[in-house]
Scaffold this active site. Structure first.
Site, PDB file in Angstrom:
ATOM      1  N   HIS A  22      -4.526  14.745  -9.344  1.00  0.00           N
ATOM      2  CA  HIS A  22      -4.397  13.402  -9.412  1.00  0.00           C
ATOM      3  C   HIS A  22      -3.906  12.615 -10.603  1.00  0.00           C
ATOM      4  O   HIS A  22      -3.571  11.629 -10.731  1.00  0.00           O
ATOM      5  CB  HIS A  22      -6.134  13.154  -9.872  1.00  0.00           C
ATOM      6  CG  HIS A  22      -6.887  13.154  -8.504  1.00  0.00           C
ATOM      7  ND1 HIS A  22      -7.167  12.081  -7.645  1.00  0.00           N
ATOM      8  CD2 HIS A  22      -7.552  14.156  -8.131  1.00  0.00           C
ATOM      9  CE1 HIS A  22      -8.051  12.624  -6.901  1.00  0.00           C
ATOM     10  NE2 HIS A  22      -8.154  13.787  -7.206  1.00  0.00           N
TER      11      HIS A  22
ATOM     12  N   ASN B  43      -2.304  12.890  -3.876  1.00  0.00           N
ATOM     13  CA  ASN B  43      -3.106  13.675  -4.638  1.00  0.00           C
ATOM     14  C   ASN B  43      -3.777  14.929  -4.281  1.00  0.00           C
ATOM     15  O   ASN B  43      -3.761  15.847  -5.334  1.00  0.00           O
ATOM     16  CB  ASN B  43      -4.405  12.599  -4.737  1.00  0.00           C
ATOM     17  CG  ASN B  43      -4.293  11.526  -5.840  1.00  0.00           C
ATOM     18  OD1 ASN B  43      -3.779  11.534  -6.597  1.00  0.00           O
ATOM     19  ND2 ASN B  43      -5.104  10.482  -5.289  1.00  0.00           N
TER      20      ASN B  43
ATOM     21  N   ASP C 157       0.733  -1.081   0.117  1.00  0.00           N
ATOM     22  CA  ASP C 157       0.228   0.013  -0.216  1.00  0.00           C
ATOM     23  C   ASP C 157       0.999   1.304  -0.119  1.00  0.00           C
ATOM     24  O   ASP C 157       1.907   1.517   0.755  1.00  0.00           O
ATOM     25  CB  ASP C 157      -0.637   0.026   1.233  1.00  0.00           C
ATOM     26  CG  ASP C 157      -2.099   1.047   1.446  1.00  0.00           C
ATOM     27  OD1 ASP C 157      -3.095   1.056   0.728  1.00  0.00           O
ATOM     28  OD2 ASP C 157      -1.514   2.056   1.664  1.00  0.00           O
TER      29      ASP C 157
ATOM     30  N   GLU D   8      -4.753   2.456  -4.211  1.00  0.00           N
ATOM     31  CA  GLU D   8      -3.174   2.657  -4.016  1.00  0.00           C
ATOM     32  C   GLU D   8      -2.581   1.126  -3.601  1.00  0.00           C
ATOM     33  O   GLU D   8      -1.468   1.118  -3.072  1.00  0.00           O
ATOM     34  CB  GLU D   8      -2.708   3.644  -3.241  1.00  0.00           C
ATOM     35  CG  GLU D   8      -3.293   3.505  -1.772  1.00  0.00           C
ATOM     36  CD  GLU D   8      -4.539   4.059  -1.659  1.00  0.00           C
ATOM     37  OE1 GLU D   8      -4.798   4.594  -0.486  1.00  0.00           O
ATOM     38  OE2 GLU D   8      -5.590   4.203  -2.461  1.00  0.00           O
TER      39      GLU D   8
ATOM     40  N   ASP E 201      -1.550   9.419 -10.603  1.00  0.00           N
ATOM     41  CA  ASP E 201      -1.440   8.098 -11.761  1.00  0.00           C
ATOM     42  C   ASP E 201      -0.246   8.061 -11.880  1.00  0.00           C
ATOM     43  O   ASP E 201       0.151   6.813 -12.214  1.00  0.00           O
ATOM     44  CB  ASP E 201      -2.213   8.751 -12.864  1.00  0.00           C
ATOM     45  CG  ASP E 201      -3.852   8.925 -12.662  1.00  0.00           C
ATOM     46  OD1 ASP E 201      -4.375   8.185 -11.905  1.00  0.00           O
ATOM     47  OD2 ASP E 201      -4.342   9.320 -13.619  1.00  0.00           O
TER      48      ASP E 201
END
Length: 221
Positions: A112, A107, A99, A142, A116
């Site tokens: 965002h 973010n 994780d 994630e 990505d």
């Protein structure tokens, strides 16, 4: 290094169709073309094109649209198969849940698109870290999952710690901004009665890694 993975545009759409259904569709289409009143040379050409399109579509039904890794659906079927095989033949099997720490903050701070970018880079680093026989999936959000075949908990320590350090020291840079990225991970072995327990134990180890400071790997014993 992001160009080492296909751009997200190449995977813009994913197919929510079970692979078994795609197999049946492809089989039926071939039978229709074979029995259609057209010259044999044309039939072969059409069948080749259909098979190519089918292979591409089937691949997309098993992969995550952003990272190109195997998706959650493929994980669900794969873990059942690998777990059953390890039980039948007595082989070692480990499962890691990875994780990204404080991903929401990334973010919120950088946007965002940066998120990505981080997901794609982490996906590449995970793929690059493990053996070809190990299986890597984007589990959702994630989170990533790795099935380490023929691997017990002790043997999983080296690649898992190597991955943690590799991500911690990797120069993530987006739009001129250096982005600090670390991961936490939980690992379990197949000494359980079910795949649900197998996964739950890895999740418990991940929770412990988060609770004890993050940027660490914990093993369920």
């Amino acid at each position: 290094m992001g160009d080492r993975l296909q751009d997200s545009a190449d995977y813009q759409y994913s197919f929510d169709i079970p692979a078994e259904m795609l197999d049946e569709i492809q089989k039926n289409i071939e039978e229709i073309i074979t029995n259609f009143p057209v010259p044999e040379d044309n039939k072969l050409d059409v069948i080749k094109k259909i098979n190519f399109m089918y292979s591409h579509t089937r691949h997309m039904s098993l992969t995550d649209g952003l990272t190109g890794l195997y998706n959650r659906r493929h994980f669900d079927s794969t873990i059942e198969r690998e777990f059953s095989r390890s039980k039948r033949y007595g082989g070692d099997l480990s499962l890691a849940i990875i994780d990204i720490d404080f991903f929401k903050k990334i973010n919120d701070t950088y946007g965002h698109l940066c998120g990505d970018y981080v997901l794609k880079e982490v996906a590449y680093l995970i793929l690059d870290n493990f053996r070809k026989t190990d299986l890597v999936f984007r589990y959702g959000g994630e989170e990533f999952v790795v099935i380490l075949t023929e691997t017990n908990l002790e043997s999983a320590k080296i690649p898992m710690e190597r991955l943690r350090q590799k991500i911690e020291n990797y120069p993530f840079t987006y739009s001129g901004n250096k982005v600090k990225v670390t991961v936490s991970a939980g690992v379990s072995c197949n000494c359980t009665e079910s795949t649900d327990e197998f996964l739950d134990n890895a999740d418990k180890a991940l929770y412990k890694a988060k609770e004890t400071g993050r940027n660490r790997v914990e093993f369920f014993r």
